[in-house]
Design an enzyme around this catalytic site. Structure first.
Site, PDB file in Angstrom:
ATOM      1  N   ASP A  49      45.820  55.904  23.674  1.00 28.83           N
ATOM      2  CA  ASP A  49      46.011  56.218  24.457  1.00 28.83           C
ATOM      3  C   ASP A  49      46.583  54.729  24.732  1.00 28.83           C
ATOM      4  O   ASP A  49      46.295  54.157  24.975  1.00 28.83           O
ATOM      5  CB  ASP A  49      44.464  56.217  24.977  1.00 28.83           C
ATOM      6  CG  ASP A  49      44.618  57.266  26.675  1.00 28.83           C
ATOM      7  OD1 ASP A  49      45.727  57.650  27.055  1.00 28.83           O
ATOM      8  OD2 ASP A  49      43.657  57.472  27.119  1.00 28.83           O
ATOM      9  N   ILE A  61      41.498  55.454  27.871  1.00 27.25           N
ATOM     10  CA  ILE A  61      41.230  53.989  28.297  1.00 27.25           C
ATOM     11  C   ILE A  61      41.482  54.658  29.814  1.00 27.25           C
ATOM     12  O   ILE A  61      42.855  55.883  30.238  1.00 27.25           O
ATOM     13  CB  ILE A  61      41.953  52.700  27.846  1.00 27.25           C
ATOM     14  CG1 ILE A  61      43.539  53.328  27.774  1.00 27.25           C
ATOM     15  CG2 ILE A  61      42.123  52.747  26.431  1.00 27.25           C
ATOM     16  CD1 ILE A  61      44.129  51.602  27.371  1.00 27.25           C
ATOM     17  N   ASN A  73      35.874  61.500  25.547  1.00 27.55           N
ATOM     18  CA  ASN A  73      36.663  61.124  24.669  1.00 27.55           C
ATOM     19  C   ASN A  73      38.425  60.545  25.508  1.00 27.55           C
ATOM     20  O   ASN A  73      38.810  59.875  25.218  1.00 27.55           O
ATOM     21  CB  ASN A  73      37.639  62.537  24.797  1.00 27.55           C
ATOM     22  CG  ASN A  73      38.862  62.839  24.146  1.00 27.55           C
ATOM     23  OD1 ASN A  73      40.070  61.959  24.435  1.00 27.55           O
ATOM     24  ND2 ASN A  73      39.174  63.930  22.989  1.00 27.55           N
ATOM     25  N   ASP A  74      37.888  60.950  27.251  1.00 25.17           N
ATOM     26  CA  ASP A  74      39.047  59.958  28.287  1.00 25.17           C
ATOM     27  C   ASP A  74      38.274  59.795  29.206  1.00 25.17           C
ATOM     28  O   ASP A  74      37.101  60.210  29.312  1.00 25.17           O
ATOM     29  CB  ASP A  74      39.838  61.097  28.071  1.00 25.17           C
ATOM     30  CG  ASP A  74      41.388  59.887  28.934  1.00 25.17           C
ATOM     31  OD1 ASP A  74      41.291  58.651  28.613  1.00 25.17           O
ATOM     32  OD2 ASP A  74      42.264  60.443  29.118  1.00 25.17           O
ATOM     33  N   ASN A  90      39.457  66.894  26.901  1.00 26.69           N
ATOM     34  CA  ASN A  90      39.891  66.037  26.213  1.00 26.69           C
ATOM     35  C   ASN A  90      41.215  65.000  27.497  1.00 26.69           C
ATOM     36  O   ASN A  90      39.707  64.354  28.335  1.00 26.69           O
ATOM     37  CB  ASN A  90      41.579  66.680  25.854  1.00 26.69           C
ATOM     38  CG  ASN A  90      41.922  65.277  24.461  1.00 26.69           C
ATOM     39  OD1 ASN A  90      42.618  64.339  24.832  1.00 26.69           O
ATOM     40  ND2 ASN A  90      42.252  65.903  23.873  1.00 26.69           N
TER      41      ASN A  90
END
Length: 334
Positions: free
Chosen positions: A34, A96, A147-148, A203
């Site tokens: 990321d 991130i 995940n994010d 995601n």
């Protein structure tokens, strides 16, 4: 089985789209899953993700956060030092997000998977000595498989859980059976709650420049969901944009509001990881997603010979950074 193959887009091959001014970024060899770019052109890159079922080129090496200054003529990736007292050995960074406070303090939120668990790490960025000071580790029963993240304040965020199960066998079964048990959670010190659900695998997540809409990529449903954000942090569904690729992370151009996304054209190749037939890369730009006719452009695509398993694409002033789950990273001038 056919529906599982469909979710993985198993039969898709990639027509290449090349960009003229691209180079691989030196020093990033084990992923750049990321990327988040500050308004001043400093780019944070998370590297070294170890994820169940996916390849890692350095399984025993801790993850890292790199910094690039995109204002430089020939920007280099510099590893950020992380303050003492943080367990670096088990650092396994995933998605991130940055947040700039009223006093210009820069906070970096990192989804972390130490010892196969899920935490969110909060750091303060100290630009003077290229370091991250660890402020706290956030754990919660609702943050099961993060995940994010998209930061909403100095200690609040939305997070996607990409699976319901954390056990690898159950996780695979969940994907195989097509369970839609993946969700989005709002976290603050005062309140933690599920705000959206029913995804195959939520995601990438991000926010529109006017901060009214949240965008969520469902990697196995090949789409982006547009959600309206309310004063109580709840989200309501506005629309879904369907595409023919597995969308991973979402980045927003702050000036135009365009969504840039790193995609896996064929998810089967990502899991099989055959060196003779590597996972491909694809970058899409989505313009005017709220309109009746959003414009989707394939900006970059590669069959895996240059870049394998693209997960993110971020722009800043005519420059494009393309990151991958476990492979290298590309710097392009558009």
């Amino acid at each position: 089985l056919s529906s599982c193959r469909n979710r993985l887009n198993a039969s898709r091959e990639v027509a290449p789209v090349t960009l003229p001014n691209c180079r691989l970024i030196k020093g990033i060899e084990t992923g750049s899953e990321d990327i988040d770019i500050l308004p001043n052109g400093l780019a944070f890159i998370s590297s070294g993700l170890k994820y169940p079922g996916l390849k890692s080129l350095a399984p025993d090496k801790p993850g890292e956060i790199f910094l690039m200054d995109l204002n430089e003529d020939n920007p280099r990736a510099v590893e950020l030092r992380i303050s003492r007292g943080f367990d670096l050995a088990s650092f396994n960074p995933h998605g991130i997000s940055t947040y700039i406070d009223k006093d210009d303090t820069v906070y970096l939120f990192v989804a972390n998977h130490p010892h196969q668990k899920s935490t969110v790490e909060l750091f303060k960025f100290v630009e003077d000595d290229n370091s991250l000071v660890h402020l706290k580790t956030i754990r919660h029963d609702l943050l099961t498989s993060v995940n994010d993240i998209v930061a909403m304040g100095p200690d609040s965020f939305y997070a996607t859980n990409d699976h319901y199960f954390s056990d690898f066998i159950l996780m695979f079964l969940e994907m195989f059976l097509g369970l839609t048990w993946s969700n989005v959670v709002y976290y603050s010190p005062k309140e933690v709650k599920e705000v959206a659900a029913g995804f195959y695998s939520a995601n990438g997540i991000n926010i529109s420049p006017d901060r009214k809409y949240i965008y969520i990529a469902d990697v196995f449903d090949h789409n982006v969901h547009v959600m309206e954000k309310h004063a109580n942090w709840n989200l309501t569904h506005v629309k879904t944009l369907q595409l023919d690729t597995l969308l991973d992370n979402l980045s927003i151009d702050p000036h135009t509001g365009d969504i840039w996304t790193g995609c896996h054209p064929n998810g089967m190749k990502l899991f099989y990881n055959d060196p003779e037939n590597p996972p491909a890369s694809e970058v899409l730009r989505i313009q005017n997603i709220l309109s009746e006719e959003p414009v989707v452009t394939r900006v970059y695509a590669d069959n895996g010979s240059v870049l394998q398993g693209t997960s993110v694409a971020s722009v800043y002033e005519g420059k494009l950074l393309i990151g991958t789950v476990f492979h290298r990273a590309l710097y392009c001038e558009l």
